[in-house]
Write an enzyme that holds these catalytic residues in place. Structure first.
Site, PDB file in Angstrom:
ATOM      1  N   TYR A 197       0.798  -1.234   0.000  1.00 38.02           N
ATOM      2  CA  TYR A 197       0.000   0.000   0.000  1.00 38.02           C
ATOM      3  C   TYR A 197       0.824   1.273   0.000  1.00 38.02           C
ATOM      4  CZ  TYR A 197       0.743  -0.074   5.118  1.00 38.02           C
ATOM      5  OH  TYR A 197       1.288  -0.087   6.379  1.00 38.02           O
ATOM      6  N   HIS A 224     -10.137  -7.708   7.344  1.00 37.39           N
ATOM      7  CA  HIS A 224      -8.924  -6.983   6.955  1.00 37.39           C
ATOM      8  C   HIS A 224      -7.985  -7.877   6.139  1.00 37.39           C
ATOM      9  CE1 HIS A 224      -6.009  -3.816   7.058  1.00 37.39           C
ATOM     10  NE2 HIS A 224      -5.111  -4.556   7.684  1.00 37.39           N
ATOM     11  N   TYR A 261      -6.550 -12.587   9.545  1.00 32.88           N
ATOM     12  CA  TYR A 261      -7.161 -11.881  10.671  1.00 32.88           C
ATOM     13  C   TYR A 261      -8.678 -12.105  10.629  1.00 32.88           C
ATOM     14  CZ  TYR A 261      -2.702  -9.357  11.045  1.00 32.88           C
ATOM     15  OH  TYR A 261      -1.370  -9.027  11.185  1.00 32.88           O
ATOM     16  N   ASP A 306      -7.820   0.838   9.146  1.00 31.55           N
ATOM     17  CA  ASP A 306      -6.815   0.864   8.079  1.00 31.55           C
ATOM     18  C   ASP A 306      -7.372   0.249   6.796  1.00 31.55           C
ATOM     19  OD1 ASP A 306      -5.973   0.372  10.767  1.00 31.55           O
ATOM     20  OD2 ASP A 306      -3.907   0.102  10.136  1.00 31.55           O
ATOM     21  N   ARG A 346      -3.128   7.092  13.510  1.00 30.68           N
ATOM     22  CA  ARG A 346      -3.047   6.836  12.068  1.00 30.68           C
ATOM     23  C   ARG A 346      -4.235   6.008  11.578  1.00 30.68           C
ATOM     24  NH1 ARG A 346       2.286   5.613  10.935  1.00 30.68           N
ATOM     25  NH2 ARG A 346       2.180   3.358  10.716  1.00 30.68           N
ATOM     26  N   GLY A 367      -6.768   8.338  10.949  1.00 28.14           N
ATOM     27  CA  GLY A 367      -6.344   9.104   9.776  1.00 28.14           C
ATOM     28  C   GLY A 367      -6.639   8.372   8.481  1.00 28.14           C
ATOM     29  N   TRP A 368      -6.361   7.062   8.459  1.00 25.31           N
ATOM     30  CA  TRP A 368      -6.689   6.263   7.276  1.00 25.31           C
ATOM     31  C   TRP A 368      -8.184   6.354   6.977  1.00 25.31           C
ATOM     32  CZ3 TRP A 368      -2.772   5.256   4.465  1.00 25.31           C
ATOM     33  CH2 TRP A 368      -1.597   4.627   4.908  1.00 25.31           C
TER      34      TRP A 368
END
Length: 399
Positions: A61, A155, A159, A166, A236, A239-240
């Site tokens: 990514y 995800h 997982y 994310d 973060r 933020g993603w």
């Protein structure tokens, strides 16, 4: 022995040439910040596959995030070398049949989808069919991606039953752009559902924030046995999610049912960004729900992501213009506290968390001590890319 000696000499010579080249290259301080950071990265990583500190080819990514931002710089300012820099990665990684170097669809990892976003523009401008085939291959992964009972993508296959903030960024903006460009309106409801499901299950009513992840099975040690939520709001991760909202909305028609739910979520995200902004610096902490606590620190990737999100959301009319003060204070804080410039004019962005996750081996518990003790480094693409994007928004605003 002679062969080994010659190889070693050649390698050391190449390193010396590279270091001399780096020392000679300069970045003008008269350029916009977005261009300065882009040129600095191209000096640090002469080959685009070297981004994200990579010693060998990798499809992940970070390349997509940063090369997409560089293409945005190209779109705004021109200079064909920027397009060619992105193209060289695409060309290196993609075979004629559309298969992608190091990409394994059977991993069913949303992280592997994000890089495909910049292929839309590569295909648009080159008309090379191998990029269309690669885009189709990446889109096909969604058909097999495991889901929660409410239709949210896991995800990763490794997982199970987990949605991470994310992952929404890694998959949903690509999914939305593919649907838009390929006339697939039937996909919009599924895309919107990804945002709604994870918002419902990661939202913390006590703080108004969204926690890093949710385990529907409640089996993970990091998951609360009642809610399935992880313990904290990692900066973060939020933020993603914030960037995913403003980027996916570009491609979802205004009349689409459920789009208003995404706008409502975005407005709450913006309100929390404002609420938790550090009053002194204008920046944000690594662990948002523990802002100001001992060991916590102001972190550059989440700060750049939040500023980009606010600037773009204001420009697109998604949130109130009063948030402009928050965004501008944050951007000035980034320039003051995170940006360093060397004698050659090459700029660096500091104080980025290298990586953080949950579960896995070794096991990541997602507690406060875990987040504040992960490695911190400079010029992490997860800060570089959003800094370029935030700078472009700033420059567009002030043109």
């Amino acid at each position: 022995m002679m062969i080994k000696t010659n190889l070693k000499t050649a390698f050391l010579g190449a390193l010396l040439c590279a270091s001399q080249l780096f020392a000679q290259e300069k970045v003008s301080n008269t350029l916009p910040w977005s261009v300065r950071m882009t040129e600095s990265e191209m000096i640090r990583c002469p080959k685009s596959w070297q981004l994200d500190f990579q010693p060998k080819l990798k499809w992940d990514y970070c390349h997509g995030l940063e090369l997409g931002a560089i293409l945005d710089v190209y779109d705004m300012y021109g200079d064909k070398k920027l397009f060619n820099y992105a193209l060289s990665y695409a060309d290196t990684m993609t075979y004629e049949d559309g298969s992608i170097e190091t990409y394994n669809p059977n991993e069913l990892s949303l992280d592997r989808i994000n890089t495909g976003k910049f292929y839309f523009r590569i295909y648009e401008q080159t008309k090379n069919e191998k990029y269309k085939k690669a885009l189709d291959l990446l889109r096909k992964q969604f058909d097999s991606q495991p889901r929660t009972s409410e239709g949210g993508f896991w995800h990763k296959k490794v997982y199970p039953h987990q949605m991470w903030l994310d992952g929404i960024y890694m998959g949903s903006p690509f999914y939305a752009e593919y649907a838009f460009r390929n006339n697939r309106p039937q996909d919009y409801a599924d895309i919107i559902n990804q945002f709604v499901v994870i918002a419902r299950h990661t939202y913390d009513p006590a703080t108004g924030l969204y926690r890093h992840a949710w385990d529907e099975s409640r089996e993970q040690k990091w998951a609360d046995k009642k809610t399935g939520q992880s313990a904290h709001c990692w900066g973060r991760a939020m933020g993603w999610y914030a960037m995913a909202l403003v980027d996916a909305l570009d491609y979802i028609p205004k009349h689409e049912a459920g789009r208003d739910s995404m706008l409502n979520i975005l407005n709450n995200v913006a309100a929390q960004i404002k609420k938790y902004q550090d009053k002194k610096t204008g920046l944000w902490y690594q662990v948002i729900d523990r802002s100001g606590d001992k060991g916590n620190y102001l972190e550059s990737s989440c700060s750049t992501m939040f500023v980009y999100t606010l600037f773009k959301a204001i420009r697109m009319g998604y949130i109130d213009k009063s948030y402009l003060q928050v965004a501008e204070k944050g951007y000035k804080g980034i320039l003051r506290d995170f940006i360093e410039v060397d004698k050659q004019g090459v700029i660096s962005i500091t104080k980025a968390c290298a990586v953080a996750g949950l579960g896995g081996n070794p096991y990541r518990a997602g507690d406060y001590e875990y987040y504040i003790n992960e490695k911190i480094r400079s010029n992490d693409p997860k800060a570089v890319g959003p800094f370029i994007l935030a700078s472009l928004e700033w420059e567009r605003l002030h043109k």
